[in-house]
Design a protein around this motif. Structure first.
Motif, PDB file in Angstrom:
ATOM      1  N   GLU A   1       0.804  -1.100   0.015  1.00 10.43           N
ATOM      2  CA  GLU A   1       0.069   0.077   0.096  1.00 10.43           C
ATOM      3  C   GLU A   1       0.878   1.266   0.063  1.00 10.43           C
ATOM      4  OE1 GLU A   1      -4.138  -1.516   2.120  1.00 10.43           O
ATOM      5  OE2 GLU A   1      -2.331  -1.106   3.379  1.00 10.43           O
ATOM      6  N   LYS A   2       1.919   1.252   0.927  1.00  8.00           N
ATOM      7  CA  LYS A   2       2.967   2.387   0.751  1.00  8.00           C
ATOM      8  C   LYS A   2       3.502   2.611  -0.637  1.00  8.00           C
ATOM      9  CE  LYS A   2       4.104   2.402   5.587  1.00  8.00           C
ATOM     10  NZ  LYS A   2       5.240   2.459   6.571  1.00  8.00           N
ATOM     11  N   LYS A   3       3.678   1.407  -1.250  1.00  7.36           N
ATOM     12  CA  LYS A   3       4.356   1.645  -2.626  1.00  7.36           C
ATOM     13  C   LYS A   3       3.423   2.248  -3.669  1.00  7.36           C
ATOM     14  CE  LYS A   3       8.080  -0.194  -4.714  1.00  7.36           C
ATOM     15  NZ  LYS A   3       9.432   0.271  -4.236  1.00  7.36           N
ATOM     16  N   ARG A   4       2.116   1.800  -3.430  1.00  5.02           N
ATOM     17  CA  ARG A   4       1.237   2.431  -4.251  1.00  5.02           C
ATOM     18  C   ARG A   4       1.140   3.834  -3.892  1.00  5.02           C
ATOM     19  NH1 ARG A   4      -4.666  -0.276  -5.765  1.00  5.02           N
ATOM     20  NH2 ARG A   4      -5.058   0.943  -7.686  1.00  5.02           N
ATOM     21  N   ALA A   5       0.989   4.104  -2.630  1.00  6.61           N
ATOM     22  CA  ALA A   5       1.056   5.728  -2.163  1.00  6.61           C
ATOM     23  C   ALA A   5       2.202   6.456  -2.880  1.00  6.61           C
ATOM     24  CB  ALA A   5       0.705   5.666  -0.842  1.00  6.61           C
ATOM     25  N   GLU A   6       3.111   5.950  -2.842  1.00  6.62           N
ATOM     26  CA  GLU A   6       4.328   6.507  -3.367  1.00  6.62           C
ATOM     27  C   GLU A   6       4.340   7.170  -4.754  1.00  6.62           C
ATOM     28  OE1 GLU A   6       7.713   3.940  -3.248  1.00  6.62           O
ATOM     29  OE2 GLU A   6       7.758   3.599  -1.144  1.00  6.62           O
ATOM     30  N   LYS A   7       3.412   6.177  -5.518  1.00 11.15           N
ATOM     31  CA  LYS A   7       3.389   6.661  -7.000  1.00 11.15           C
ATOM     32  C   LYS A   7       2.621   8.167  -7.087  1.00 11.15           C
ATOM     33  CE  LYS A   7       3.190   1.792  -8.669  1.00 11.15           C
ATOM     34  NZ  LYS A   7       2.382   0.835  -9.033  1.00 11.15           N
ATOM     35  N   VAL A   8       1.614   8.066  -6.187  1.00  4.53           N
ATOM     36  CA  VAL A   8       0.814   9.379  -6.195  1.00  4.53           C
ATOM     37  C   VAL A   8       1.664  10.660  -5.558  1.00  4.53           C
ATOM     38  CG1 VAL A   8      -1.141  10.681  -4.926  1.00  4.53           C
ATOM     39  CG2 VAL A   8      -1.462   8.158  -5.632  1.00  4.53           C
ATOM     40  N   CYS A   9       2.590  10.219  -4.780  1.00  4.80           N
ATOM     41  CA  CYS A   9       3.409  11.325  -4.103  1.00  4.80           C
ATOM     42  C   CYS A   9       4.458  11.680  -5.217  1.00  4.80           C
ATOM     43  CB  CYS A   9       4.275  10.847  -2.931  1.00  4.80           C
ATOM     44  SG  CYS A   9       3.110  10.523  -1.691  1.00  4.80           S
ATOM     45  N   HIS A  10       4.918  10.803  -6.132  1.00  3.02           N
ATOM     46  CA  HIS A  10       5.805  11.032  -7.082  1.00  3.02           C
ATOM     47  C   HIS A  10       5.075  11.942  -8.249  1.00  3.02           C
ATOM     48  CE1 HIS A  10       9.261   8.713  -6.141  1.00  3.02           C
ATOM     49  NE2 HIS A  10       8.544   7.576  -5.916  1.00  3.02           N
ATOM     50  N   THR A  11       4.039  11.527  -8.551  1.00  6.29           N
ATOM     51  CA  THR A  11       3.188  12.151  -9.720  1.00  6.29           C
ATOM     52  C   THR A  11       2.914  13.625  -9.294  1.00  6.29           C
ATOM     53  OG1 THR A  11       2.247  10.064 -10.391  1.00  6.29           O
ATOM     54  CG2 THR A  11       1.262  12.197 -11.245  1.00  6.29           C
ATOM     55  N   TYR A  12       2.306  13.789  -8.124  1.00  9.61           N
ATOM     56  CA  TYR A  12       2.069  15.174  -7.643  1.00  9.61           C
ATOM     57  C   TYR A  12       3.246  15.721  -7.460  1.00  9.61           C
ATOM     58  CZ  TYR A  12      -2.871  14.907  -7.605  1.00  9.61           C
ATOM     59  OH  TYR A  12      -4.447  15.017  -7.781  1.00  9.61           O
ATOM     60  N   ASP A  13       4.387  15.410  -7.030  1.00  4.25           N
ATOM     61  CA  ASP A  13       5.727  16.146  -6.746  1.00  4.25           C
ATOM     62  C   ASP A  13       6.132  16.504  -8.074  1.00  4.25           C
ATOM     63  OD1 ASP A  13       7.773  16.812  -4.935  1.00  4.25           O
ATOM     64  OD2 ASP A  13       9.029  15.556  -6.045  1.00  4.25           O
ATOM     65  N   ALA A  14       6.058  15.756  -9.199  1.00  8.02           N
ATOM     66  CA  ALA A  14       6.563  16.126 -10.688  1.00  8.02           C
ATOM     67  C   ALA A  14       5.933  17.310 -11.090  1.00  8.02           C
ATOM     68  CB  ALA A  14       6.503  14.883 -11.522  1.00  8.02           C
ATOM     69  N   VAL A  15       4.498  17.275 -10.728  1.00  3.26           N
ATOM     70  CA  VAL A  15       3.499  18.558 -11.423  1.00  3.26           C
ATOM     71  C   VAL A  15       3.808  19.717 -10.437  1.00  3.26           C
ATOM     72  CG1 VAL A  15       1.023  19.345 -11.233  1.00  3.26           C
ATOM     73  CG2 VAL A  15       1.809  17.024 -11.975  1.00  3.26           C
ATOM     74  N   GLY A  16       4.197  19.352  -9.172  1.00  7.66           N
ATOM     75  CA  GLY A  16       4.598  20.515  -8.170  1.00  7.66           C
ATOM     76  C   GLY A  16       5.957  21.222  -8.842  1.00  7.66           C
ATOM     77  N   ILE A  17       6.990  20.214  -9.363  1.00  4.87           N
ATOM     78  CA  ILE A  17       8.160  20.838  -9.747  1.00  4.87           C
ATOM     79  C   ILE A  17       7.817  21.736 -11.117  1.00  4.87           C
ATOM     80  CG2 ILE A  17      10.059  20.297 -11.074  1.00  4.87           C
ATOM     81  CD1 ILE A  17      10.136  17.812  -9.300  1.00  4.87           C
TER      82      ILE A  17
END
Length: 155
Positions: free
Chosen positions: A76-92
């Protein structure tokens, strides 16, 4: 016509040419900016609307939001990481002004705000474990921008 008159006419013509050049340059810069924003928006749209990424956000908002963070499994953490990565990229992209933040906050603000609330404990855990405050900081920044945007449009 004397030399003074010719000089005045020349100065007026130069001033008009300068003004026209400045207007044309401003129009070109504006068109370039719009094209750049269009390209960036298309990239962000494709990234966020990808079916797998949408499923991951749905999982975070539907399943993980109901569970205490200490009960999350490694998968579940691995799947949550994907959301963090995606929104972090958009944030950049937004933080570096490659795309207006309000455009993202208007379109994905609800998801950003809600995902951040669910995922903040995961981000905090990873930052502590890595001794890295900048870890996924652009996701956090973007979520805060979405909060500010919501306050601005609802007041």
């Amino acid at each position: 016509m004397n030399l003074t008159d010719l000089s005045a006419i020349s100065q007026i013509a130069s001033a008009i040419t300068l003004i026209v050049t400045a207007v044309v340059l401003w129009l070109q810069i504006n068109a370039t900016r719009r094209a750049s924003y269009t390209s960036a928006f298309k990239a962000v749209y494709d990234m966020l609307q990808d079916e797998a990424k949408r499923d991951d956000r749905g999982f975070v908002l539907g399943e993980l939001a109901k569970k205490s963070f200490d009960m999350w499994t490694p998968q579940e953490k691995k799947r949550a990481e994907k959301v963090c990565h995606t929104y972090d990229a958009v944030g950049i992209i937004c933080r570096n002004r490659l795309l207006p933040t309000d455009l993202i906050a208007d379109s994905w603000g609800d998801s950003l705000r809600r995902c951040w609330k669910v995922l903040a404990p995961l981000v905090s855990e990873y930052r502590t474990a890595r001794n890295s405050r900048e870890f996924w900081d652009d996701f956090e920044w973007l979520a805060r921008q979405a909060e500010q945007y919501q306050q601005r449009i609802h007041t």
